[in-house]
Design a protein around this motif. Structure first.
Motif, mmCIF file in Angstrom:
data_model
loop_
_atom_site.group_PDB
_atom_site.id
_atom_site.type_symbol
_atom_site.label_atom_id
_atom_site.label_comp_id
_atom_site.label_asym_id
_atom_site.label_seq_id
_atom_site.Cartn_x
_atom_site.Cartn_y
_atom_site.Cartn_z
ATOM 1 N N THR A 1 0.830 -1.205 0.000
ATOM 2 C CA THR A 1 0.000 0.000 0.000
ATOM 3 C C THR A 1 0.861 1.250 0.000
ATOM 4 O O THR A 1 0.591 2.211 -0.732
ATOM 5 C CB THR A 1 -0.932 0.002 1.228
ATOM 6 O OG1 THR A 1 -1.720 -1.192 1.216
ATOM 7 C CG2 THR A 1 -1.841 1.208 1.232
ATOM 8 N N GLY A 2 1.914 1.241 0.787
ATOM 9 C CA GLY A 2 2.832 2.384 0.820
ATOM 10 C C GLY A 2 3.520 2.596 -0.514
ATOM 11 O O GLY A 2 3.658 3.729 -0.989
ATOM 12 N N ARG A 3 3.944 1.510 -1.142
ATOM 13 C CA ARG A 3 4.593 1.622 -2.446
ATOM 14 C C ARG A 3 3.615 2.127 -3.506
ATOM 15 O O ARG A 3 3.988 2.888 -4.398
ATOM 16 C CB ARG A 3 5.179 0.277 -2.868
ATOM 17 C CG ARG A 3 6.314 -0.188 -1.988
ATOM 18 C CD ARG A 3 7.544 0.661 -2.117
ATOM 19 N NE ARG A 3 8.107 0.430 -3.437
ATOM 20 C CZ ARG A 3 8.942 1.257 -4.042
ATOM 21 N NH1 ARG A 3 9.319 2.359 -3.443
ATOM 22 N NH2 ARG A 3 9.400 0.989 -5.226
ATOM 23 N N ALA A 4 2.355 1.703 -3.420
ATOM 24 C CA ALA A 4 1.351 2.199 -4.368
ATOM 25 C C ALA A 4 1.123 3.702 -4.181
ATOM 26 O O ALA A 4 1.001 4.446 -5.161
ATOM 27 C CB ALA A 4 0.040 1.432 -4.192
ATOM 28 N N LEU A 5 1.078 4.153 -2.936
ATOM 29 C CA LEU A 5 0.944 5.593 -2.675
ATOM 30 C C LEU A 5 2.146 6.365 -3.208
ATOM 31 O O LEU A 5 1.992 7.469 -3.731
ATOM 32 C CB LEU A 5 0.797 5.855 -1.177
ATOM 33 C CG LEU A 5 -0.608 5.772 -0.607
ATOM 34 C CD1 LEU A 5 -0.559 5.921 0.907
ATOM 35 C CD2 LEU A 5 -1.507 6.815 -1.214
#
Length: 92
Positions: A43-47
């Motif tokens: 999720t952090g990488r997608a953000l």
């Protein structure tokens, strides 16, 4: 996503979109850095990806609109070099 980022900067203004992109990127950076589980890491990488897609075309638009031709070429080279270094590309 880069095309969407450029379209958003044209529609909503360069400064707000750049700040929003940087906010998404930093939030994703912190979330990925502190992630105790794989799904929070993803999720952090997608953000981070969404934030970069908003910030990069907007920063290029700001550079091209506010600088002279000689300055613009140097700044594009510096930004491209920074993106290349961040992406892990080595120049020989």
């Amino acid at each position: 996503m880069l095309l969407l980022g450029g379209r958003c900067s044209d529609r909503y203004g360069r400064r707000p979109v750049l700040l929003t992109g940087l906010g998404f990127f930093v939030t994703g950076l912190v979330l990925a850095g502190l992630a105790p589980t794989p799904w929070l890491l993803l999720t952090g990488r997608a953000l981070q990806g969404v934030g970069a897609a908003l910030a990069v075309p907007t920063s290029f638009a700001i550079i091209s609109a506010t600088r002279s031709a000689a300055e613009r070429n140097r700044m594009f080279a510096a930004v491209a070099g920074g993106l290349g270094a961040a992406g892990g590309i080595s120049m020989r």
